[in-house]
Design an enzyme around this catalytic site. Structure first.
Site, mmCIF file in Angstrom:
data_model
loop_
_atom_site.group_PDB
_atom_site.id
_atom_site.type_symbol
_atom_site.label_atom_id
_atom_site.label_comp_id
_atom_site.label_asym_id
_atom_site.label_seq_id
_atom_site.Cartn_x
_atom_site.Cartn_y
_atom_site.Cartn_z
ATOM 1 N N SER B 325 0.808 -1.225 0.000
ATOM 2 C CA SER B 325 0.000 0.000 0.000
ATOM 3 C C SER B 325 0.836 1.267 0.000
ATOM 4 O O SER B 325 0.306 2.355 -0.216
ATOM 5 C CB SER B 325 -0.913 0.004 1.215
ATOM 6 O OG SER B 325 -1.753 -1.125 1.165
ATOM 7 N N HIS B 369 -15.385 -0.403 3.002
ATOM 8 C CA HIS B 369 -15.215 0.965 3.482
ATOM 9 C C HIS B 369 -16.389 1.851 3.093
ATOM 10 O O HIS B 369 -16.374 3.045 3.353
ATOM 11 C CB HIS B 369 -13.932 1.572 2.916
ATOM 12 C CG HIS B 369 -12.687 0.984 3.497
ATOM 13 N ND1 HIS B 369 -11.974 -0.009 2.862
ATOM 14 C CD2 HIS B 369 -12.039 1.224 4.668
ATOM 15 C CE1 HIS B 369 -10.923 -0.337 3.604
ATOM 16 N NE2 HIS B 369 -10.942 0.391 4.716
ATOM 17 N N CYS B 382 -7.810 1.855 1.465
ATOM 18 C CA CYS B 382 -8.830 0.992 0.871
ATOM 19 C C CYS B 382 -8.298 0.354 -0.409
ATOM 20 O O CYS B 382 -7.854 1.042 -1.335
ATOM 21 C CB CYS B 382 -10.085 1.804 0.561
ATOM 22 S SG CYS B 382 -11.301 0.858 -0.373
#
Lengths: 378, 621
Positions: B325, B369, B382
């Site tokens: 991420s 989310h 997310c």
């Protein structure tokens, strides 16, 4: 293989048996044996020169293998084909030389190498074969001795590659190629008067040559003229190599026992100065043995030249043989302090592969010329 | 072939034969000249020249240059030289080697390891080169040998400079070490410049700046007698010492970063966004470089080599990990730079399915989310948002944009051995796997997984680029010369523009600030009032487990855990440090890697001025 080029029934073997034999392999046995002897002896000296490094010895052995293979292959090509290839090969050589100047890879400060992806090689090596082929072809076109315009043409054909090679700068090879021109002209029967004129002309070019030289080359000439004045630089090479040879005496210090060379007094001892190791460890006797092998090869080459059946074959084989001698002489002269230091290896003995293949290809041509003769009833 | 009519073959043949004979005579004559010369040298001057050869060698003795020292940014010495006296043997000059060694053993303590090393070095060395049998002789041993040394021809005590790294394992992965020149290196180096040098840089700064550090060898031309003893110096060319190097590296920060990682496997890279200078570069576990300088024993080497934690492996520049991420800010920026509303809010139900496919691409939050804006997608990381964004952007645009931040190519840092990671593309897939690109792979690139690989250094450089708003090539060495003296040579920064508008960058940095500041941010645990941080967490699944590792149960469990990543820079208003942290199998990026980064930034930003600097100010006033 082109069967029509085979000497039909020329070996004195009855036709019936001949058809049972495989197609004849074109090789000159005396020359082959002498070359093998020379290379074997050379390896012995080289083993000492590379400090008994077996890896290097195997590498050199591989190169020799390749070079002999090239020689054998070239020997099978009929001279007529060689003659047809003279002009194109010369053209390709010139293009490569220009190429090396434009995109050549830097190697040891001089642009000599051309990288073709798979192989890296020096185009100037091609010219060592291509120039004699070209000149032999060019001079054989017209009756000998050559006319004035042919002489001029020969000089031009020699000068162009010489200047290109000198630009790299590779003075040694340039001088070798230049001497090719003179040798072929000499063999073609150039009048003595003209030889004198050309000789004086060449001498007049020396100042011009000086201008072409890089500082390190100029230093070499100066240190040749007065080695003791520069004992630290190139003069050092000459002094040390003279000590090495001289201290060898008549019998030499014995194989692998040369102190001069192994104590790192002698630079470039596996390449350009391998002759000094020979002198130190094998003595005068060892050198004489090697010189006798060389001499035999050269005499055999000249004999082949006189037996050749056309002018092209004669000029080419004679030229190649004498260039081989020039090689030997320049190297021996350099190492013994008779000539200035020019980076020319001892042919077939020095460590390294590029000139090896060229020289052996040259002997392949000699063998081809000799073994493809059509014998006529006398 | 049509022969010219004018040719007279027999006349030409005769002419040639004449010339060939003449050439033969010429060859003979020149050969005789050469032989005459040889006779002159080998018989005439033989006595004189062999005297020269035997008793009056003019010997060129190399004078090796002193290797340059290496200092950190504050003038602290990281690589020093000390003089070690060693007992050296020249086997060619010794008649009975074994007997000599046995006799020497009575004078000086020679152990089993010494003998092993002697045998090893002896195989590699050049002929007539002395081989050390004992190094680091004590005063007493030197004295004992001095008394009886004349009995041992070919044996000498020689002082040779050896390298020492005062900070040991702290700097091992930055500086690497010097070691004995090996066979491959022998082929590569300029033999005359290394004639008296035994050591050469093996990696890191020592290798990358070998030419500067080594210097230029000098020579001494001496007359030596038969015993090899120098009679007089004829000529001397002094060596030029190697250059000292000053690094950007802050050795305090380096040690703090080392401590922050603790005993976990991982790497920390900290860069000054203003200069591209590497402030800290840590890879753990590390090793003691001093073991290698004098020839490491094979037991020590085997231990290091065979350790499952790979201490010799420089994770900071050679470790290639999926960025996970931590790649999202860069992909989000790519979205902002792309027209057509690709960064509009998206719906996250906890997974994403490509139209017409059954495979579920999961979000790390399996309950989803809900509605996600780009900001929320960064703050809460997310995955579904970035699956969708990557899909609309397409692999070609992603590849082009990420390449602009240096992913997929070596950063060009001045350390030896850097790897370039892997930024997947259609062309790469075709050439490496001989397959077309699949859209599912685009989704994985969107969350920094799949075949995508980056080194910690690349992540730090890309993060520094966000902070500095331009891509700077990272550098370890700042200048040559000793600290305090005039800088002899500075290494200029190499800068590339980013393919990003300033407005978009502001927006992304704001989101990254919320990663730490927001109460739902994935790195909220490292929030501080002391300075502002912009960061991004990453948690990378470890996919492949080797078959044979299955047997050791405790190990397997540890090896299967996720890699924890964190990238950040601070202070946001005036960035002074950009950090990338990876903790192998550490677990969650926010929980494990972010605190490491925080400790590193604290150490750099909140530190008291270094003592040396305080002293200088006091002196000056």
């Amino acid at each position: 293989m082109d069967n029509s080029a085979l000497p039909a029934g020329s070996d004195g073997i009855p036709g019936k048996i001949r058809t049972l034999l495989p197609a004849r392999v074109h090789l000159d046995l005396p020359l082959l044996i002498a070359l093998l002897l020379l290379c074997g002896y050379g390896l012995l000296v080289l083993f000492s020169a590379v400090d008994q490094d077996l890896d290097k010895l195997y590498r050199q052995l591989t190169r020799l293998g390749i070079a002999f293979a090239v020689m054998i292959v070239v020997a099978q090509v009929p001279p007529l084909k060689l003659r047809h290839w003279s002009l194109p090969l010369f053209g390709i050589g010139l293009v490569l030389l220009v190429g090396v100047l434009v995109i050549g890879e830097m190697g040891k400060g001089a642009q000599r190498w051309l990288n073709l992806g798979v192989v890296r090689f020096q185009p100037s090596e091609v010219l060592k074969i291509a120039v004699p082929m070209m000149l032999a072809w060019y001079l054989a076109e017209r009756p000998l001795p050559p006319s004035g315009s042919r002489i001029l043409g020969t000089v031009v054909l020699t000068t162009v590659p010489v200047l290109l090679i000198a630009r790299q700068p590779d003075l040694g090879t340039a001088l070798l190629v230049a001497s090719t021109g003179m040798i072929v002209l000499f063999l073609a029967g150039l009048k003595w008067r003209l030889i004198a004129v050309l000789g004086i002309g060449a001498a007049a070019l020396v100042p011009l040559l000086w201008y072409f030289m890089r500082p390190y080359q100029q230093r070499r000439i100066l240190s040749f003229l007065n080695p003791e004045g520069d004992p630290f630089g190139t003069g050092y090479h000459i002094i040390q190599s003279k000590i090495a040879i001289g201290s060898g005496g008549v019998h030499g210090k014995g194989w692998l026992k040369g102190t001069q060379s192994h104590l790192e007094f002698l630079p470039e001892r596996s390449t350009d100065f391998v002759f000094a190791i020979l002198g130190e460890e094998f003595g005068l006797i060892g050198i004489l043995v090697m010189l006798v092998i060389y001499l035999f090869i050269i005499v055999r080459g000249l004999y082949i030249a006189t037996q050749a059946q056309d002018t092209y074959g004669r000029l080419l084989s004679g030229g190649l043989t004498l260039i081989f001698f020039v090689y030997l002489f320049v190297n021996a002269g350099m190492v013994t302090g008779l000539l200035p230091v020019v980076g020319i290896p001892l042919p077939l003995v020095s460590y390294g592969g590029t000139s090896l293949v060229t020289i052996m290809a040259g002997f392949g041509i000699l063998m081809s010329i000799h073994t493809h003769r059509k014998l006529l009833p006398s | 072939m049509v022969e010219p009519i004018l040719k007279d073959p027999s006349a030409e043949s005769r002419l040639f034969a004449e010339r060939a004979v003449m050439a033969g005579v010429l060859v003979l004559v020149t050969m005789l000249v050469v032989i005459a010369r040889l006779v002159q040298l080998q018989i005439g001057s033989h006595a004189h020249l062999s005297t020269l050869s035997r008793y009056n060698h003019v010997r060129l003795e190399p004078l090796p240059p002193t290797r340059g020292l290496i200092y950190d940014a504050n003038g602290i010495l990281l690589a020093d030289n000390y003089s070690s006296r060693s007992l050296e043997l020249t086997p060619e000059e010794i008649r009975d080697l074994d007997a000599t060694i046995a006799e020497l053993g009575e004078l000086i303590d020679i152990g089993e390891a010494d003998l092993k090393r002697f045998a090893r070095i002896r195989k590699l060395r050049r002929r007539f080169e002395a081989v050390p049998i004992r190094t680091n002789l004590t005063e007493e041993e030197v004295a004992r040998f001095a008394v009886t040394g004349h009995r041992f021809p070919g044996v000498v005590v020689r002082a040779q400079p050896l390298r020492i790294y005062p900070l040991g394992e702290y700097t091992a992965h930055v500086l690497s070490y010097v070691g004995r020149i090996n066979k491959q290196e022998l082929e590569r180096i300029d033999a005359s410049n290394y004639a008296g040098t035994n050591h050469i840089g093996k990696g890191g700064v020592e290798k990358a700046h070998e030419a500067l550090l080594h210097g230029t060898a000098g020579y001494r031309q001496v007359e030596v007698n038969a015993q090899g003893r120098a009679l007089r110096v004829l000529k001397r060319k002094p060596p030029e010492a190697g250059q000292h190097l000053q690094l950007y590296l802050d050795s305090r920060l380096q040690q703090d970063a080392h401590a922050a990682l603790g005993d976990r496997r991982g790497a920390v890279v900290a860069i000054d966004p203003g200069t591209g200078g590497v402030l800290a570069l840590v890879s753990r576990p590390s090793f003691d470089p001093n073991l290698f300088v004098d020839g490491i024993s094979s037991v020590d080497y085997k231990t290091l080599r065979d350790s499952p934690h790979k201490p010799l492996f420089n994770r900071a520049i050679r470790g290639q990990y999926p960025p996970g991420s931590t790649i999202k800010p860069f992909i989000g920026l790519g979205g902002l730079e792309t027209d057509g509303g690709v960064t509009d809010a998206k719906w996250c139900p906890g997974y994403y399915r490509l139209p017409g496919h059954r495979h579920k691409y999961r979000c790390w939050n399996r309950w989803g989310h809900g509605t996600v804006t780009l900001e929320k997608a960064i703050v809460q990381s997310c995955d579904v948002y970035f699956y969708k964004l990557a899909q609309v952007m397409g692999i070609d645009r992603l590849h082009g944009f990420l390449a602009g931040f240096g992913f997929g190519t070596r950063t060009g840092i001045d350390l030896a051995g850097e790897l370039g990671g892997l930024l997947p593309s259609r062309a790469w897939k075709l050439s490496a796997r001989n397959q077309p690109w699949f859209i599912g792979e685009t989704l994985l690139v969107g969350i920094g997984q799949g075949p995508f690989l980056a080194t910690p250094l690349q992540l730090a450089v890309a993060t520094a680029a966000l902070a500095a708003r331009r891509l700077i090539r990272p550098r370890v060495v700042r200048a040559t010369g000793a600290p305090g003296s005039a800088v002899e040579r500075e290494f200029p920064a190499q800068v590339r523009q980013l393919p990003v508008a300033s407005r978009n960058l502001d927006r992304m940095i704001k989101s990254m600030v919320q990663v730490v500041r927001n109460r739902r941010g994935t790195a909220k645990g490292i929030r501080t009032k002391a300075y502002s941080i912009a960061g991004k967490t990453g948690t990378v699944q470890v996919f492949s487990i080797k078959q044979k590792e299955r047997y050791r149960e405790s190990e397997v469990a540890e090896h299967m855990r996720d890699h924890a990543l964190f990238v950040a820079f601070a202070p946001v208003e005036d960035p002074r440090i950009a950090v990338a942290v990876i903790v192998e199998n550490g677990g969650h990026g926010g929980a494990v890697a972010a605190p490491v980064a925080r400790r590193v930034m604290d150490s750099y930003l909140l530190r008291m001025p270094p003592l040396a600097a305080v002293g200088e100010i006091a002196d000056g006033q």
